[in-house]
Design an enzyme around this catalytic site. Sequence first.
Site, mmCIF file in Angstrom:
data_model
loop_
_atom_site.group_PDB
_atom_site.id
_atom_site.type_symbol
_atom_site.label_atom_id
_atom_site.label_comp_id
_atom_site.label_asym_id
_atom_site.label_seq_id
_atom_site.Cartn_x
_atom_site.Cartn_y
_atom_site.Cartn_z
ATOM 1 N N SER A 156 0.856 -1.185 0.000
ATOM 2 C CA SER A 156 0.000 0.000 0.000
ATOM 3 C C SER A 156 0.888 1.229 0.000
ATOM 4 O O SER A 156 1.977 1.217 0.586
ATOM 5 C CB SER A 156 -0.895 0.012 1.247
ATOM 6 N N TYR B 156 -2.111 -0.218 10.469
ATOM 7 C CA TYR B 156 -2.224 -0.807 9.132
ATOM 8 C C TYR B 156 -1.034 -0.387 8.281
ATOM 9 O O TYR B 156 -0.401 -1.218 7.614
ATOM 10 C CB TYR B 156 -3.526 -0.356 8.479
#
Length: 247
Positions: free
Chosen positions: A133, A146
């Site tokens: 990501s 995260y």
Amino acid sequence: MSLDRYRTAIVTGASRGIGAAIVRELRVGGLDVYAVARSADDLTDLAQETGCRPMALDISHRDAVLHALGSLDADVLVNNASAPVRGGVSWETSPDDIDLLMDVNLRGALNCLAAVVPGMAARGLGHIVNLGSTSGTSPLPGMPVYAMTKAAIHNLSQTLRLDLHGTGVRVTEISPGRVETGAHLGLMEDREEGRRRFYEGFETLQPADIAEAVMFVLGAPQRMDVSFMEIVPTDQSYGGSQFHRRR
């Protein structure tokens, strides 16, 4: 580009979103695909649609993963599974959320590698695709733990290239910006407000876009390893800090 060198693939987090889109593309490409998710029920429709092999598996459990995946002789492993994203600041992240993110995003990926990579290295053929990501390489507020796990995936992908040097096994990290999977809705207590904030009026990436990127890196000539691919919406600036709303 051709996937003829590959026969079998494993995709984690396959029941919806990016994972399901990758399964669809791999099946179109002619691969035998094991679609992994925690619940077999979630995979039923995908299996009926694509002919993939549904596999109910909690990838955070090492022994179960080794037993289920270790004998498949997989040529492709797509580490896509990711725990739900919840919003907040780092010091307010609950212990349960920390455990879940660590178990799925990190321990799960490592468990799948333990099951699949030895066979790939022994055969001198294989491709590992880790879904990272942009939050793992560029700081963004609202998803600190995260993002920490995705930063670890970024480092892991680079380390794998060193560990597998000379084996012929390729490693790719695909790092998307905002993809309209619904994952962002967990960043806000009001999911409809989250939809308005993150999706409405924005031309975001779609799961199929990431699946097409996976097919590109898999189909590249064996001499070519796309080691890192960052994909962001045209309207999202580098790192994801700014996103132009079109309407």
